[in-house]
Design a protein around this motif. Structure first.
Motif, PDB file in Angstrom:
ATOM      1  N   SER A  92       0.845  -1.191   0.000  1.00 13.73           N
ATOM      2  CA  SER A  92       0.000   0.000   0.000  1.00 13.73           C
ATOM      3  C   SER A  92       0.881   1.242   0.000  1.00 13.73           C
ATOM      4  O   SER A  92       1.914   1.283   0.669  1.00 13.73           O
ATOM      5  N   ALA A 151      -0.642   4.146   0.742  1.00 15.30           N
ATOM      6  CA  ALA A 151      -1.480   5.081   1.494  1.00 15.30           C
ATOM      7  C   ALA A 151      -0.687   5.753   2.602  1.00 15.30           C
ATOM      8  O   ALA A 151       0.139   5.134   3.266  1.00 15.30           O
ATOM      9  N   THR A 177      -4.120   8.904   7.870  1.00 17.53           N
ATOM     10  CA  THR A 177      -5.347   9.664   8.007  1.00 17.53           C
ATOM     11  C   THR A 177      -5.264  10.496   9.286  1.00 17.53           C
ATOM     12  O   THR A 177      -4.300  10.392  10.052  1.00 17.53           O
TER      13      THR A 177
END
Length: 610
Positions: free
Chosen positions: A25, A27, A30
């Motif tokens: 990933s 990503a 957050t």
């Protein structure tokens, strides 16, 4: 007509490949991840898991002083051997660090792994282990000096101004060692022996890890990640000990670095949960590798199960990234792999709860109740005439404990599994220098046996004691005692503050001054008492309240506990084949290594849901 937008999209470069596979990933964090990361860092700082500025400065001073000592040592040897004045002036040796200190992930009180690189005419056997040893022994700043010349990687251990040092030595094919020597250059491996290659590879591996982890803030990411997982309460008491068949610092660093490659944009709190998510699902014995295995004309043996039958027996291969690539975790056995996989499962569940706001980070660092996890234990007690002899004798016996685990698994066809506790314990109230190790014993899960069936491992233990008795530097007073101990008879000194059990079984052996002093008895007294000893196992042990287990920091002057088998006689150890359930891992499914040999040296990416 193709738009410029389409052209730019089609020309976009593919995701960068880190290691031997693409990332799992890309990503980033957050808002919730950033919040959890701040909470994790706050917890680590409040727990004082970061080294103070004062201790950091003291380490640097010690390393500078050690560098001065080895330079003077080499110049002295050069002069004694009749070299010219110019050669004496140019003579040099350097100190290079590796391990957790080099990676910037060490914590308070951690050892500093160091390598002394010297010229070709300064050897390890005499110049390092005798002459330099004698120089260090005469210095007031040096304490607990312990040479281990017969180790797989020969090392000299000592404390310098209170800082623990592990010092290796490598003599390379240069007459003059430059201050800016490039350890990563493969030419440094020309015409050197196996121990020298292994000594040099500690530094070479550390350099490669720093190059292969895809993050400019590698020290921060790898540092927080390694410390929050392995240098704290969660895994240290359970699994961090190479000599007992678990993992050491370089193993953990390589596992962490591979997670950094899988998730190059993750922050430490994300990497914690990804670590457990990945390795809970990892299909061992597929190897963990940071880069492809490299062959070279130098001809050193590299890890390759296709060519080397011995490599096919490895259960948890974690491959070093520097040539010659080796399995850094060859010590892992089926039993210790099972223990680690169980702990990975626990860590994964806690991290999932943290992400769902059902738990907080401190849950990951709770004490492991080792002495509540099993109903039966093996107790290995080591005694010597004085503390100096004890350090040397303990180092030798500890290096052989993995063999005891393997022998027990071999002689019981894997049905009796061992969990060695990596730290030693001492009874501070006893006068004789000694320390004690424990192993949890349990029957392999899922194996059906007849009621009352027992394991008889007396011959196995006798073979182990015979092996350790071959110690080249044995001295009078060095002895080893091995005994089976039911959970209810675990000595009180292993618990915090000498905590004693609330009740004691009627069958528990009562400790008297006579029995407690067995480690100090003469040979005649031992033989007399041996005839009176019996070792039985109560199969109806009740579960006791949970207690935290700790081990003292320093070895004092102590004596062994009373129930022990003598190294000079037959070991009376008969363990019942019963279901011994672990407290902390109830309900978790074991993931053991595949019995089939690895067919390819390429790492297989596990099936993991992001």
């Amino acid at each position: 007509m193709v738009s410029s937008e389409s052209l730019s999209e089609s020309a976009a470069p593919p995701p960068k490949k880190y290691g031997v596979t693409k990332p799992l990933s890309l990503a980033g964090p957050t808002e919730a991840d950033l919040q959890r990361n701040a909470e994790l860092e706050k917890f680590l700082r409040e727990s004082e898991l970061y080294e103070s500025e004062e201790e950091t400065a003291r380490r640097e001073e010690v390393l500078q002083r050690l560098d001065e000592i080895v330079k003077q040592w080499v110049k002295q040897l050069t002069r004694q051997r009749g070299y010219t004045d110019q050669m004496v002036e140019d003579a040099n040796a350097i100190i290079v660090t590796f391990g957790s200190y080099r990676l910037g992930v060490h914590g308070p009180g951690a050892d500093v792994d160091t390598l002394c690189v010297g010229p070709s005419y300064v050897n390890r056997e005499e110049d390092f282990f005798i002459l330099l040893h004698d120089i260090l022994a005469e210095m007031e700043e040096v304490r607990e000096l312990q040479p281990v010349p017969d180790a797989h990687v020969p090392v000299m251990k000592f404390k310098f101004q209170g800082i623990s040092i592990d010092l290796l030595y490598a003599s390379i094919t240069l007459l003059v060692i430059p201050e800016d020597l490039d350890i990563s250059d493969q030419s440094i491996l020309y015409n050197v022996d196996g121990p020298t290659v292994r000594s040099l590879n500690g530094c070479r591996v550390a350099d490669q890890i720093l190059k292969l982890v895809p993050n400019a803030k590698m020290s921060e990411v790898l540092g927080q990640k390694t410390w929050c997982l392995f240098q704290c309460e969660f895994l240290v008491p359970r699994t961090i000990s190479v000599v007992t068949g678990f993992l050491g610092g370089v193993n953990w660093a390589l596992l962490v670095a591979r997670i950094c490659q899988f998730y190059p944009n993750a922050i430490p709190s994300m990497l914690v949960s990804r670590f457990f998510r990945v390795y809970t699902q990892w299909r061992w014995p597929n190897p963990v590798m940071l880069c492809p295995i490299e062959e070279d004309e130098l001809g050193f043996l590299v890890w390759d199960p296709r060519k080397n039958p011995k490599d096919r027996t490895h259960h948890m291969p974690i491959i070093t990234p520097a040539y010659p690539c080796m399995n850094s975790s060859y010590n892992v056995s089926p039993s210790t792999l099972r223990v680690m996989m169980d702990q990975f499962q626990i860590g994964n569940k806690i991290c999932e709860d943290v992400e769902l706001n059902k738990a907080q980070w401190p849950a990951l660092f709770e004490h492991y109740f080792f002495f509540e996890a099993y109903k039966n234990y093996l107790q290995v007690e080591i005694v010597a005439a004085d503390n100096g002899d004890l350090r040397a004798w303990k180092g030798w016996v500890e290096s052989r404990l993995r063999q005891l685990t393997l022998k027990i698994e071999r002689d019981t066809n894997g049905t009796l599994q061992c969990h060695p506790y990596p730290n030693e314990f001492v009874d501070m109230s006893k006068p004789c220098p000694h320390c004690t190790f424990f192993m949890g014993l349990q029957r392999q899960k899922g194996v059906k046996v007849q009621e009352g069936q027992q394991f008889d491992i007396r011959g196995t233990v006798d073979e182990f004691k015979q092996d350790v008795s071959m110690y080249s530097y044995w001295r009078p007073g060095m002895d080893i005692y091995v005994s089976h101990v039911p959970r209810r008879e675990i000595p009180a000194y292993v618990f915090p503050d000498g905590y004693k059990r609330p009740r004691q079984s009627r069958n528990t052996i009562q400790h008297t001054p006579e029995t407690d002093a067995k480690g100090c008895m003469s040979s005649e007294e031992r033989r007399s008492k041996r005839k009176q000893e019996t070792h039985t196992v109560d199969v109806q042990s009740d579960k006791l309240p949970k207690r935290a287990s700790i081990s003292p920091q320093d070895i004092g002057s102590v004596s062994p506990a009373s129930v022990s088998s003598r190294s000079g006689g037959s070991s009376q150890i008969i363990t019942p084949e019963e279901s011994l359930q672990e407290v902390k891992t109830a309900g978790l499914q074991n993931q053991s290594s595949d019995d089939k040999s690895t067919e390819d040296t390429g790492e297989q990416k596990p099936c993991i849901s992001e």
